[in-house]
Design a protein around this motif. Structure first.
Motif, short mmCIF file in Angstrom:
data_model
loop_
_atom_site.label_atom_id
_atom_site.label_comp_id
_atom_site.label_asym_id
_atom_site.label_seq_id
_atom_site.Cartn_x
_atom_site.Cartn_y
_atom_site.Cartn_z
N ASN A 170 0.79 -1.23 0.00
CA ASN A 170 0.00 0.00 0.00
C ASN A 170 0.82 1.27 0.00
O ASN A 170 0.29 2.34 -0.26
CB ASN A 170 -0.94 0.01 1.22
CG ASN A 170 -2.01 -1.04 1.08
OD1 ASN A 170 -2.63 -1.15 0.02
ND2 ASN A 170 -2.20 -1.83 2.11
N ASP A 175 -4.76 -5.94 -10.81
CA ASP A 175 -6.08 -5.40 -11.14
C ASP A 175 -6.36 -5.41 -12.62
O ASP A 175 -7.44 -5.78 -13.06
CB ASP A 175 -6.11 -3.93 -10.68
CG ASP A 175 -7.10 -3.74 -9.56
OD1 ASP A 175 -7.51 -4.74 -8.98
OD2 ASP A 175 -7.44 -2.59 -9.27
N SER A 196 -9.40 -1.76 -7.95
CA SER A 196 -9.23 -1.90 -6.50
C SER A 196 -8.24 -0.89 -5.94
O SER A 196 -8.04 -0.80 -4.74
CB SER A 196 -8.85 -3.33 -6.12
OG SER A 196 -7.51 -3.57 -6.43
N LEU A 197 -7.62 -0.12 -6.82
CA LEU A 197 -6.74 0.94 -6.33
C LEU A 197 -7.57 2.21 -6.09
O LEU A 197 -8.56 2.45 -6.78
CB LEU A 197 -5.64 1.25 -7.36
CG LEU A 197 -4.31 0.50 -7.19
CD1 LEU A 197 -4.53 -0.99 -7.24
CD2 LEU A 197 -3.31 0.92 -8.24
N THR A 198 -7.14 3.01 -5.13
CA THR A 198 -7.86 4.25 -4.88
C THR A 198 -7.64 5.20 -6.05
O THR A 198 -6.73 5.01 -6.87
CB THR A 198 -7.37 4.95 -3.61
OG1 THR A 198 -6.03 5.34 -3.81
CG2 THR A 198 -7.48 4.04 -2.40
N ASN A 223 -4.53 5.35 -8.56
CA ASN A 223 -4.68 5.28 -10.01
C ASN A 223 -3.85 6.36 -10.69
O ASN A 223 -3.15 6.10 -11.67
CB ASN A 223 -6.16 5.45 -10.39
CG ASN A 223 -6.86 4.12 -10.60
OD1 ASN A 223 -6.75 3.53 -11.66
ND2 ASN A 223 -7.55 3.66 -9.58
N PRO A 242 -11.72 3.41 -3.73
CA PRO A 242 -11.32 2.56 -4.85
C PRO A 242 -12.05 2.99 -6.12
O PRO A 242 -13.26 3.27 -6.06
CB PRO A 242 -11.75 1.15 -4.43
CG PRO A 242 -11.90 1.20 -2.95
CD PRO A 242 -12.28 2.60 -2.62
#
Ligand SMILES: Nc1ncnc2c1ncn2[C@@H]1O[C@H](COP(=O)(O)OP(=O)(O)OP(=O)(O)O)[C@@H](O)[C@H]1O
Ligand SMILES: [Mg+2]
Lengths: 337, 445, 235
Positions: free
Chosen positions: A188, A201, C93-95, C99, C132
């Motif tokens: 993270n 992703d 799923s990334l904020t 992104n 996300p």
């Protein structure tokens, strides 16, 4: 009140504490499976053997260190050998990637093909391990056995039941906590970690953004290998090292990863503990525990064990099946199965 | 979805199929002359059984792209069928606990039916809650019947029986029963795991085999567990009986072999014939199915699931069908295996090792091609058996320069047997990579 | 010579079957170039070709005088191109913020300024920076996608149907933002399904049909052309 405490201590000693340690080991194993799944997009059946391979190297390292007279008493010597084991195991895993998996990845083969291929890698690894160290049980735990023993606990608290805390149990939990925190910081907070999540992703968009697929794959394999070594060595320290057991542990690990949600790190951890606690609590014989809590006439006959220990794998399996029926994506996954 | 096998080529001469079998036959004959006919016949017997298992996997993987890693579980279920059908009933045990066990089973069936019906009627969280309650209560009720009965059954003459025994029916019937038993298990599992990600089926089947084998090892009232069931009835006469026959003496005179060896060869030969008949029936059925419109549809689904789904084919039902049939075939082979052994030994089922071997057979032979899978079984089983002495000998030779009692050499020699697994793993990887279509590639139809 | 010149592109997804036939598109600094055409005309294919995601048999792609024809997409990004694909154009799923960071993956300098520029352009994203991207509405997700592409500070921004699946009001809003982006001196090359509205803001328009340039003119001229109106704009 004292009966209640005794009951709780009893349960902790024989079920809760062992489950916590076992759960930590499973969680580390399931994390490796889930990482490979997220980034490389297949279920890696060779992961159990990777754990065995890493543990084997750690054992060889331990023997070497012991022979050289190196010791970190009261901690087990094997902890010193772990870095070496991680390096060697990463090397081995990267070799399998280069020689085997990469070809199918570049061809964009179906995930099922990769699954079959991983079974091939599994057996090659299994062969290497059994060839090098044999099939027998190896106990390589040294150092202080207990943080405190049952007797010490009894004298200290004055309770009838004792609670022993083994060093390896503490190490398992501590190592798992450290690893998980480190992994989450990596995923993270760091550039590479975020790139890895991005790649997991949306592979195409990640490539468009200039994320180097080769590097992400390399990091994923390395992390999975490192986690496998830790999970395997901790499990081996806590119990013992036997190649066959490491082959069987594949089922609870996959069950853990699937319950939590394949591809989700949080899921893998939660799944690991769910499986471990279920396995231990379902196969625990409650009769002595109940004696503290129930009047004599209410006590059940026999051991008050829900399921025999022989069926501990059935517990993972049942949880797996229930997950597949109720929520095939797992608890922490939003993507459709 | 890309197909498991590479795209098939247009036309292959039938020799492409026949020749490898001839070569294989030659190898067995050489074994017969150079080692012993007993070894050669034993290899053949297990090759035929493996071939049937390989056909089962080939249906699932080759026709439909389904991954079944539970070969040994289905095999063991087939083995259990032999006990249930062919072993002699133990009357005392039935008297002591038969009723309780049957009642317990009835309760289980009732629970299953109730759960199914309730799940159809209810929805939402109530569904889950009711399911859990019904199953929990049902299991408790069943255990009150099972528990005491099982103890009583296991107490009856534990050294020799201690289990319910079977129905005492002809052993050949158990082959069919074994098929159905495995198919039934596959049906339940398929209902749960099919239609999800492909790997879920692989993992679920892996789990099933672990559990089936644990069950067979521990439920003594049913299978005597690790105490094994020995002396199961045989479909062929005993060696001693053979030796009494008039034609046997004649045969012995012409072949000039000793009595014991020859009688054992005759019995093994009889098994081979029996097994070959089954193999050919299954091969014929499988080939017919593959050539039918159904088979074409099946492969269309495999090669392009999305398109087939768009064309309105119920992919999940098709998959369930092949999964059930393929597992049934494996169960049948499992019953044959136990019949050949004449005993049921749960510890001999290693969940992963033999499963893996069957997979290597299919992939080496040529997935999608029944003749290929059959040939693969013969080749791989032959190699598996022969690799043991050859491997030990090679290692011995390669390390002889180290001196007789060098520890490295001792370690290597002691673990030489493990080389076989590694070699099989390598074979699988090499074939998948460089000859993905196997010895006899899938044909275009 | 324009800033971006993709000339006579010929090629397709397989060697045997061409989708594009001598297709040419250009775009200049501060300008919006729009590609329109019926479904399956090869608009997305042309964009992929310009970005290097397709092996062209013939043709060349030049940016600011440099020939990029043989470069991988990543290298084209490094050389000033940026692309928002038609589908799967965010990391769900990334904020939102992550992104954007991933958009700037190739940059090793300080990106905070560019992030605030993007937030200025799309204020919603600033509010949702910790969410996300997969949990945003379709329109917001398109903004994330465009924002991500801007993070490399490209010279050319390529958009494949940025308004797909968004409501007319959001569409107008998005077009306004795109005009704003072009004003800062970028060249914008954009594929649009909403041909009329897009051509209204276009400095240059390309009508593609079956992989060929059917009409090429200014946006206004194409809108006025009766042939174009009849065949491609529905009257
Ligand atoms: N990945 C692909 N592989 C093979 N052919 C493709 C691929 N993508 C598109 N095509 C084919 O290329 C042709 C042009 O497709 P393209 O996506 O460029 O159309 P488009 O003009 O963008 O249409 P739309 O307005 O629907 O987005 C179509 O015939 C399509 O079938
Ligand atoms: Mg398009």
């Amino acid at each position: 009140m004292e009966d209640f405490l005794n009951a709780f201590v009893l349960l902790s000693n024989f079920a809760l504490v062992p489950a916590l340690a076992y759960g930590s080991q499973l969680a580390l194993g399931a994390l490796g499976v889930t990482l490979v799944f997220a980034v490389l997009r297949f279920s890696n059946f060779a992961h159990g053997e990777t754990m065995a391979f890493g543990t084997m190297i750690a054992i060889f390292g331990t023997w070497g260190l012991q022979a050289a007279g190196v010791s970190i008493d009261p901690l087990p010597t094997a902890l010193l050998a772990i870095p070496l084991a991680i390096v060697v195991t990463i090397g081995w895993v990267l070799i399998t990637d280069k020689l085997v998996y990469r070809f199918y990845r570049e061809k964009k083969s179906d995930e099922v093909i990769l699954l079959i291929v991983s079974i091939g890698v599994m057996f090659v690894t299994a062969g290497v391990v059994r060839f090098a160290i044999g099939v027998d049980d190896q106990v390589f735990t040294d150092g202080e056995r207990f943080v405190f023993s049952a007797r010490e606990f009894r004298t200290y608290t004055g309770l009838r039941e004792g609670l022993a805390l083994r060093t390896t149990q503490v190490i398992s939990v501590v190592a798992a906590v450290i690893c998980v925190i480190a992994l989450f910081i990596f995923l993270n907070r760091t550039r590479t970690g975020k790139a890895m999540r991005a790649y997991a992703d949306n592979e195409d968009l990640a490539t468009l953004s200039g994320i180097d697929a080769g590097k992400v794959v390399l990091v994923a394999w390395s992390l999975a290998a490192a986690l496998a070594v830790l999970a395997g060595t901790l499990y081996g320290l806590d119990k013992s090292f036997k190649p066959f057991v490491y082959q069987q542990i594949l089922l609870p690990i996959f069950a853990a990863a699937i319950v939590g949600g394949l591809g989700s790190p949080v899921g893998a951890i939660v799944g690991g503990y769910i499986i471990a606690f279920a396995e231990v609590l379902v196969t625990y014989a409650y009769i002595r525990f109940l004696r503290y809590l129930l009047p004599q006439e209410w006590l059940p006959e026999g051991l008050a064990q829900l399921v025999g220990t022989e069926y501990k794998f059935a517990v993972s399996f049942v949880i797996l099946v229930v997950t597949l029926i109720i929520r095939p994506t797992g608890i922490f996954n939003k993507k459709p199965a | 979805m890309t197909s498991p096998a590479a795209p098939p080529v247009a036309k292959v001469s039938p020799w492409r199929t026949i020749l490898p079998f001839v070569v294989m036959g030659g190898l067995v004959v050489i074994t017969g002359f150079s080692q012993s006919w007993n070894v050669a016949f034993a290899i053949l017997n297990l090759s035929v059984i493996s071939a049937i298992m390989a056909l089962g996997i080939n249906m699932q993987w080759g026709y439909a792209g389904l991954v079944n890693f539970g070969v040994m579980g289905f095999t063991a279920l087939g083995g259990m069928a032999v006990i249930l059908i062919a072993a002699d009933p133990v009357d005392d045990a039935w008297a002591a606990g038969g009723a309780g066990v049957l009642l317990g089973l009835l309760v289980l069936i009732a629970v299953g039916a109730c759960t199914y019906a309730l799940r159809k009627m209810l929805g939402g969280w109530i569904k889950t809650a009711v399911t859990l309650v019904v199953i929990g209560a049902g299991l408790y009720a069943a255990s009150t019947f099972f528990g005491p009965s099982i103890d009583r059954i296991e107490d009856i003459n534990p050294a020799e029986t201690g289990f319910l025994g079977g129905l005492g029916l002809p052993v050949l019937l158990s082959w069919i029963a074994g098929g159905f038993l495995a198919a039934g298990a596959a049906f339940v599992l398929g209902k749960i795991a099919l239609g999800l990600r492909a790997d879920y089926l692989a993992i679920a089947t892996l789990g099933v085999s672990e559990i089936v084998i644990a069950f067979l090892k521990n439920e003594e009232w049913l299978t005597r567990g690790v105490k094994n069931v020995i002396g199961l009835p045989r479909p062929v006469p005993f060696e001693t009986e053979v030796r009494e026959e008039a034609w046997f003496e004649q045969l012995q005179a012409t072949l000039m072999m000793d009595e014991v060896t020859l009688s054992s060869l005759v019995v093994k030969g009889a098994y081979i014939v029996l097994f070959l008949i089954v193999l050919f029936i299954i091969l014929w059925l499988a080939e017919t199915a593959l050539r039918s419109p159904w088979g074409r549809m099946m492969r269309a689904v495999r090669d392009n699931e999305m398109a087939a789904e768009a064309m309105g084919k119920d992919v999940k039902r098709l998959h369930l069908l092949v999964f059930v049939v393929g597992s049934g075939v494996i169960g049948l082979a499992g019953a044959m295996l136990t019949t050949l052994d004449g005993q049921f030994t749960p510890t001999s089922y290693q969940p992963l090792r033999f499963t893996f071997l069957v997979w290597v057979m299919v992939i080496v032979g040529g997935s999608g091609n029944n003749w290929g899978a059959t040939l693969g079984a013969f080749v791989v089983w032959f190699a598996w058996v022969q690799a043991e002495p050859v491997g030990a000998w090679t290692i011995d030779l390669l390390t002889s320069f180290l001196g007789e009692d060098n520890p490295v050499r001792e370690q290597l020699v002691a673990n030489a047997a493990q080389m076989r697994l590694m070699v099989m793993g390598l074979v699988l990887l090499l074939v998948l990579r460089f000859f993905p279509r196997g010895l006899i590639p899938e044909r275009q139809r | 010579m324009s800033l971006l010149t993709a000339e006579k592109m010929t090629g397709g997804y397989s060697a045997s079957h061409d989708i594009l036939h001598e297709c040419t598109v250009t775009a200049d600094r501060g300008e919006i170039a729009v590609i329109v055409g019926p479904n399956g005309a090869g608009k997305s294919t042309a964009m992929k070709a310009v970005f290097g995601m397709l092996n062209l048999r013939e043709g060349s792609i030049k940016l600011d005088g440099r020939d990029l024809s043989d470069m991988k997409p990543t290298d084209r990004v490094a050389n000033g191109m940026s692309f928002v694909p038609q589908v799967r154009n965010v990391f769900p799923s990334l904020t939102v913020e992550e992104n954007l960071e991933m958009g700037a993956y190739l940059r090793r300098d300080d990106i905070s300024e560019t992030i605030s520029e993007v937030f200025e352009l799309f204020p919603v994203l600033k509010e949702k920076r910790r969410q996300p991207a997969g949990e945003l509405s379709g329109g917001q997700r398109q903004q994330v996608a465009v924002g991500r592409a801007l993070m490399t500070r490209p010279q050319v921004l390529m958009l494949d149907e940025p308004t797909a699946g968004v409501s007319p009001i959001v569409m107008d809003e998005l077009f306004d933002r795109i005009i704003e982006i072009a004003r800062t001196g970028l060249a914008v090359l954009m594929v649009e399904q909403n041909a009329k509205q897009a051509l209204e803001i276009a400095d240059r328009g390309y009508v593609l049909a079956q992989g060929r340039n059917a009409y090429t003119d200014t946006g206004a001229a194409l809108l006025a052309n009766p042939d174009v109106r009849r065949s491609f704009l529905g009257g």
